[in-house]
Design a protein around this motif. Structure first.
Motif, PDB file in Angstrom:
ATOM      1  N   ALA A  76      32.027  40.066  32.520  1.00 30.88           N
ATOM      2  CA  ALA A  76      33.320  39.407  32.376  1.00 30.88           C
ATOM      3  C   ALA A  76      34.312  39.956  33.397  1.00 30.88           C
ATOM      4  N   LEU A  77      35.215  39.071  33.850  1.00 29.42           N
ATOM      5  CA  LEU A  77      36.281  39.451  34.775  1.00 29.42           C
ATOM      6  C   LEU A  77      37.581  38.835  34.295  1.00 29.42           C
ATOM      7  N   GLN A  78      38.636  39.643  34.199  1.00 31.65           N
ATOM      8  CA  GLN A  78      39.971  39.136  33.892  1.00 31.65           C
ATOM      9  C   GLN A  78      40.874  39.303  35.112  1.00 31.65           C
ATOM     10  N   LEU A  79      41.634  38.265  35.423  1.00 33.01           N
ATOM     11  CA  LEU A  79      42.668  38.330  36.451  1.00 33.01           C
ATOM     12  C   LEU A  79      44.003  38.395  35.725  1.00 33.01           C
ATOM     13  N   GLY A  80      44.635  39.548  35.752  1.00 31.80           N
ATOM     14  CA  GLY A  80      45.841  39.810  34.981  1.00 31.80           C
ATOM     15  C   GLY A  80      45.464  40.529  33.707  1.00 31.80           C
ATOM     16  N   LEU A  81      45.953  41.749  33.556  1.00 27.21           N
ATOM     17  CA  LEU A  81      45.547  42.580  32.416  1.00 27.21           C
ATOM     18  C   LEU A  81      46.339  42.263  31.158  1.00 27.21           C
ATOM     19  N   GLY A  82      47.636  41.909  31.308  1.00 27.31           N
ATOM     20  CA  GLY A  82      48.469  41.700  30.130  1.00 27.31           C
ATOM     21  C   GLY A  82      48.455  42.936  29.250  1.00 27.31           C
ATOM     22  N   SER A  83      48.275  42.746  27.942  1.00 27.94           N
ATOM     23  CA  SER A  83      48.161  43.884  27.031  1.00 27.94           C
ATOM     24  C   SER A  83      46.707  44.290  26.837  1.00 27.94           C
ATOM     25  N   ALA A  84      45.828  43.804  27.690  1.00 23.30           N
ATOM     26  CA  ALA A  84      44.396  44.152  27.704  1.00 23.30           C
ATOM     27  C   ALA A  84      43.629  43.570  26.520  1.00 23.30           C
ATOM     28  N   ALA A  85      44.175  42.552  25.848  1.00 24.65           N
ATOM     29  CA  ALA A  85      43.484  41.983  24.689  1.00 24.65           C
ATOM     30  C   ALA A  85      42.111  41.427  25.065  1.00 24.65           C
ATOM     31  N   LEU A  86      42.043  40.660  26.148  1.00 22.08           N
ATOM     32  CA  LEU A  86      40.764  40.090  26.562  1.00 22.08           C
ATOM     33  C   LEU A  86      39.815  41.171  27.069  1.00 22.08           C
ATOM     34  N   THR A  87      40.343  42.090  27.846  1.00 17.68           N
ATOM     35  CA  THR A  87      39.513  43.157  28.399  1.00 17.68           C
ATOM     36  C   THR A  87      38.907  44.001  27.281  1.00 17.68           C
ATOM     37  N   LYS A  88      39.721  44.376  26.300  1.00  8.42           N
ATOM     38  CA  LYS A  88      39.212  45.178  25.180  1.00  8.42           C
ATOM     39  C   LYS A  88      38.191  44.398  24.364  1.00  8.42           C
ATOM     40  N   PHE A  89      38.446  43.111  24.131  1.00  3.98           N
ATOM     41  CA  PHE A  89      37.533  42.303  23.317  1.00  3.98           C
ATOM     42  C   PHE A  89      36.182  42.154  24.010  1.00  3.98           C
ATOM     43  N   CYS A  90      36.198  41.841  25.301  1.00 12.20           N
ATOM     44  CA  CYS A  90      34.936  41.698  26.027  1.00 12.20           C
ATOM     45  C   CYS A  90      34.163  43.010  26.068  1.00 12.20           C
ATOM     46  N   PHE A  91      34.865  44.101  26.299  1.00 19.51           N
ATOM     47  CA  PHE A  91      34.214  45.402  26.417  1.00 19.51           C
ATOM     48  C   PHE A  91      33.768  45.955  25.069  1.00 19.51           C
ATOM     49  N   LYS A  92      34.678  45.962  24.099  1.00 19.76           N
ATOM     50  CA  LYS A  92      34.438  46.666  22.847  1.00 19.76           C
ATOM     51  C   LYS A  92      33.696  45.789  21.833  1.00 19.76           C
ATOM     52  N   THR A  93      34.126  44.545  21.676  1.00 20.26           N
ATOM     53  CA  THR A  93      33.558  43.680  20.645  1.00 20.26           C
ATOM     54  C   THR A  93      32.312  42.953  21.143  1.00 20.26           C
ATOM     55  N   LEU A  94      32.373  42.392  22.354  1.00 20.73           N
ATOM     56  CA  LEU A  94      31.232  41.652  22.894  1.00 20.73           C
ATOM     57  C   LEU A  94      30.235  42.556  23.605  1.00 20.73           C
ATOM     58  N   ARG A  95      30.625  43.787  23.894  1.00 20.53           N
ATOM     59  CA  ARG A  95      29.746  44.784  24.540  1.00 20.53           C
ATOM     60  C   ARG A  95      29.331  44.353  25.946  1.00 20.53           C
ATOM     61  N   MET A  96      30.231  43.674  26.642  1.00 21.53           N
ATOM     62  CA  MET A  96      29.941  43.190  27.983  1.00 21.53           C
ATOM     63  C   MET A  96      30.343  44.204  29.047  1.00 21.53           C
ATOM     64  N   ASP A  97      29.727  44.097  30.202  1.00 25.63           N
ATOM     65  CA  ASP A  97      30.229  44.767  31.395  1.00 25.63           C
ATOM     66  C   ASP A  97      31.508  44.045  31.788  1.00 25.63           C
ATOM     67  N   THR A  98      32.629  44.773  31.871  1.00 25.58           N
ATOM     68  CA  THR A  98      33.947  44.144  31.963  1.00 25.58           C
ATOM     69  C   THR A  98      34.770  44.740  33.100  1.00 25.58           C
ATOM     70  N   THR A  99      35.359  43.848  33.905  1.00 20.69           N
ATOM     71  CA  THR A  99      36.250  44.236  34.995  1.00 20.69           C
ATOM     72  C   THR A  99      37.562  43.481  34.838  1.00 20.69           C
ATOM     73  N   ALA A 100      38.669  44.146  35.106  1.00 17.02           N
ATOM     74  CA  ALA A 100      39.976  43.474  35.149  1.00 17.02           C
ATOM     75  C   ALA A 100      40.648  43.812  36.468  1.00 17.02           C
ATOM     76  N   ILE A 101      41.421  42.868  36.990  1.00 15.32           N
ATOM     77  CA  ILE A 101      42.201  43.079  38.210  1.00 15.32           C
ATOM     78  C   ILE A 101      43.677  42.944  37.847  1.00 15.32           C
ATOM     79  N   GLU A 102      44.441  43.986  38.125  1.00 18.13           N
ATOM     80  CA  GLU A 102      45.858  44.032  37.770  1.00 18.13           C
ATOM     81  C   GLU A 102      46.637  44.600  38.948  1.00 18.13           C
ATOM     82  N   ILE A 103      47.738  43.957  39.295  1.00 14.66           N
ATOM     83  CA  ILE A 103      48.500  44.391  40.462  1.00 14.66           C
ATOM     84  C   ILE A 103      49.511  45.491  40.148  1.00 14.66           C
ATOM     85  N   ASN A 104      49.934  45.586  38.887  1.00 11.67           N
ATOM     86  CA  ASN A 104      51.046  46.471  38.528  1.00 11.67           C
ATOM     87  C   ASN A 104      50.536  47.738  37.847  1.00 11.67           C
ATOM     88  N   PRO A 105      50.652  48.907  38.486  1.00 10.45           N
ATOM     89  CA  PRO A 105      50.155  50.142  37.864  1.00 10.45           C
ATOM     90  C   PRO A 105      50.859  50.491  36.559  1.00 10.45           C
TER      91      PRO A 105
END
Length: 260
Positions: A76-105
């Motif tokens: 999975a890949l997310q463009l825009g991290l937001g509050s990381a809801a999608l990133t956490k769900f893909c990684f933790k719940t779906l157990r996927m290999d997960t990448t996110a791209i975020e411009i703002n540190p």
């Protein structure tokens, strides 16, 4: 939840000024803001790995098109991290290999400090980069089965990237079975222009859309390889998704259909 915004795509010119991150809470939910009152993401404080907002849940509609047992083997890949809801769900719940791209540190720091985003590891990575430039790198070509695009600035006034060329670049990072979901504003006059840009990149027969949420967010789904399952097949898959991952997938089928 960026209601009332104008989804006209805007060209970014000159150096970007990244907004400061602020937080708020209502007792049960923590909110992420980018220096304004607009909500850029949420987290249920007692269930930090659940997805709280309807439109963010709908970003997971790609699950209707894949075999549930295959999900942990996908990327999975997310463009825009937001509050990381999608990133956490893909990684933790779906157990996927997960990448996110975020411009703002600052967004990344807030997600790690306040929204329970785990540290990078073998199956999780967050790249601090401009998504438009990053996804053009050959290392990403054809690598992802699920691409989730939710790119808004601090004014929540428009998708920052919304052109046919950008969506063509999105298509290029998908595997043959890959699927993109993107957050748009379905009640805005420019929604049709955004939809046409996606159709130009993916083909009309590969594009599906939800009805708008109460706030106006409309999730559009585009397949790298067009596939039209029967309603019965989609219902069976929706029941499996709902049972396994507690997403309201059966309800989705009443408000989700091909655009052509």
């Amino acid at each position: 939840m960026k209601a009332g915004a104008n989804a006209t795509a805007r060209k970014r010119t000159g150096p970007q000024t990244l907004p400061d991150v602020t937080l708020s809470e209502d007792g049960e939910v923590r909110f992420l803001h980018l220096g304004t009152e607009w909500i850029q993401g949420t987290m249920l404080i007692d269930s930090p790995f659940a997805i709280e907002l309807d439109y963010v849940q709908r970003m997971m509609a790609w699950l209707l098109f894949v075999e549930p047992d295959s999900v942990p083997k996908r990327r999975a890949l997310q463009l825009g991290l937001g509050s990381a809801a999608l990133t956490k769900f893909c990684f933790k719940t779906l157990r996927m290999d997960t990448t996110a791209i975020e411009i703002n540190p600052q967004v990344l720091a807030a997600c790690r400090g306040w929204f329970k985003l785990p540290a990078d590891g073998p199956r999780l990575r967050v790249l601090l980069a401009d998504a438009e430039q990053e996804i053009r790198k050959p290392v990403h070509t054809g690598q992802y089965d699920a691409l989730q695009v939710d790119l808004y600035d601090h004014e929540a006034a428009a998708p920052v990237l919304d052109s046919p060329d950008f969506y063509a670049d999105c298509r290029s990072v998908l595997s043959d079975e890959g699927i993109m979901t993107v957050n748009l504003f379905g009640r805005d006059a420019s929604y049709e222009r955004s939809l046409q840009s996606i159709c130009a990149a993916f083909g009309e027969d590969a594009v599906w859309a939800f009805k708008p949420t109460r706030e106006g967010n409309t999730i559009v789904l585009a397949q790298r390889t067009a596939d039209r399952p029967t309603r019965m097949a989609l219902l069976a898959r929706a029941e499996a998704v709902q049972s396994r991952w507690q997403l309201p997938a059966v309800k989705w089928l009443r408000i989700f259909k091909p655009v052509s």
